[in-house]
Design a protein around this motif. Structure first.
Motif, PDB file in Angstrom:
ATOM      1  N   ALA A   1       0.849  -1.187   0.000  1.00 49.80           N
ATOM      2  CA  ALA A   1       0.000   0.000   0.000  1.00 49.80           C
ATOM      3  C   ALA A   1       0.887   1.240   0.000  1.00 49.80           C
ATOM      4  O   ALA A   1       1.993   1.227   0.541  1.00 49.80           O
ATOM      5  N   PHE A   2       0.402   2.305  -0.626  1.00 48.39           N
ATOM      6  CA  PHE A   2       1.183   3.541  -0.674  1.00 48.39           C
ATOM      7  C   PHE A   2       1.319   4.146   0.712  1.00 48.39           C
ATOM      8  O   PHE A   2       0.376   4.177   1.483  1.00 48.39           O
ATOM      9  N   ASP A   3       2.511   4.614   1.036  1.00 51.94           N
ATOM     10  CA  ASP A   3       2.697   5.411   2.250  1.00 51.94           C
ATOM     11  C   ASP A   3       3.661   6.547   1.922  1.00 51.94           C
ATOM     12  O   ASP A   3       4.544   6.410   1.071  1.00 51.94           O
ATOM     13  N   SER A   4       3.471   7.692   2.559  1.00 55.27           N
ATOM     14  CA  SER A   4       4.235   8.885   2.199  1.00 55.27           C
ATOM     15  C   SER A   4       5.699   8.819   2.620  1.00 55.27           C
ATOM     16  O   SER A   4       6.502   9.636   2.160  1.00 55.27           O
ATOM     17  N   ASP A   5       6.082   7.875   3.466  1.00 54.43           N
ATOM     18  CA  ASP A   5       7.491   7.742   3.849  1.00 54.43           C
ATOM     19  C   ASP A   5       8.319   7.080   2.750  1.00 54.43           C
ATOM     20  O   ASP A   5       9.431   7.502   2.456  1.00 54.43           O
ATOM     21  N   HIS A   6       7.772   6.022   2.135  1.00 52.68           N
ATOM     22  CA  HIS A   6       8.534   5.269   1.138  1.00 52.68           C
ATOM     23  C   HIS A   6       8.119   5.586  -0.299  1.00 52.68           C
ATOM     24  O   HIS A   6       8.892   5.413  -1.222  1.00 52.68           O
ATOM     25  N   ARG A   7       6.868   5.990  -0.495  1.00 49.18           N
ATOM     26  CA  ARG A   7       6.342   6.374  -1.820  1.00 49.18           C
ATOM     27  C   ARG A   7       6.586   5.324  -2.893  1.00 49.18           C
ATOM     28  O   ARG A   7       7.004   5.618  -4.002  1.00 49.18           O
TER      29      ARG A   7
ATOM     30  N   ALA B   1       5.766  -2.844 -19.590  1.00 50.17           N
ATOM     31  CA  ALA B   1       5.840  -4.146 -20.257  1.00 50.17           C
ATOM     32  C   ALA B   1       6.039  -5.250 -19.225  1.00 50.17           C
ATOM     33  O   ALA B   1       5.455  -6.324 -19.333  1.00 50.17           O
ATOM     34  N   ALA B   2       6.855  -4.987 -18.218  1.00 56.59           N
ATOM     35  CA  ALA B   2       7.033  -5.892 -17.078  1.00 56.59           C
ATOM     36  C   ALA B   2       6.734  -5.077 -15.820  1.00 56.59           C
ATOM     37  O   ALA B   2       7.592  -4.328 -15.353  1.00 56.59           O
ATOM     38  N   PRO B   3       5.485  -5.137 -15.298  1.00 58.61           N
ATOM     39  CA  PRO B   3       5.125  -4.329 -14.127  1.00 58.61           C
ATOM     40  C   PRO B   3       6.066  -4.562 -12.946  1.00 58.61           C
ATOM     41  O   PRO B   3       6.489  -5.679 -12.683  1.00 58.61           O
ATOM     42  N   THR B   4       6.417  -3.463 -12.269  1.00 61.98           N
ATOM     43  CA  THR B   4       7.313  -3.530 -11.121  1.00 61.98           C
ATOM     44  C   THR B   4       6.830  -2.589 -10.033  1.00 61.98           C
ATOM     45  O   THR B   4       5.966  -1.749 -10.260  1.00 61.98           O
ATOM     46  N   VAL B   5       7.398  -2.740  -8.844  1.00 58.64           N
ATOM     47  CA  VAL B   5       7.175  -1.812  -7.740  1.00 58.64           C
ATOM     48  C   VAL B   5       8.472  -1.027  -7.579  1.00 58.64           C
ATOM     49  O   VAL B   5       9.554  -1.599  -7.526  1.00 58.64           O
ATOM     50  N   ALA B   6       8.364   0.299  -7.544  1.00 61.07           N
ATOM     51  CA  ALA B   6       9.551   1.142  -7.449  1.00 61.07           C
ATOM     52  C   ALA B   6       9.197   2.438  -6.734  1.00 61.07           C
ATOM     53  O   ALA B   6       8.025   2.744  -6.533  1.00 61.07           O
ATOM     54  N   ALA B   7      10.208   3.190  -6.396  1.00 59.64           N
ATOM     55  CA  ALA B   7       9.995   4.516  -5.822  1.00 59.64           C
ATOM     56  C   ALA B   7       9.286   5.383  -6.861  1.00 59.64           C
ATOM     57  O   ALA B   7       9.496   5.231  -8.064  1.00 59.64           O
TER      58      ALA B   7
END
Length: 76
Positions: free
Chosen positions: A34-40, A47-53
């Motif tokens: 889940a989104f949080d303002s500390d880590h964003r 094409a290849a979904p990822t989780v990133a800043a």
């Protein structure tokens, strides 16, 4: 004039089916934090979904705290 490689490449296109599959998950667990303002951390649907800043962090910090004036939305 030579363009930077990031500007020269075409952005991958993500189909609506991929977006629907990633976004509408029964039970609410989409597979990324889940989104949080500390880590964003955000889900980048590519094409290849990822989780990133958050990729526009520098721009966000530049405009942080700036108040924009109202724009007139009617014409006469």
């Amino acid at each position: 004039m030579k363009l930077a490689s990031s500007c020269a490449r075409a952005a991958p296109r993500v189909s609506q089916g991929v977006v629907d599959e990633q976004w509408r998950v029964p039970g609410g667990d989409r597979g990324w934090p889940a989104f949080d303002s500390d880590h964003r951390l955000v889900r980048l649907l590519d094409a290849a979904p990822t989780v990133a800043a958050y990729p526009e962090g520098a721009s966000r910090r530049i405009w942080e705290g700036h108040t924009f004036a109202e724009l007139p939305l009617t014409t006469t």
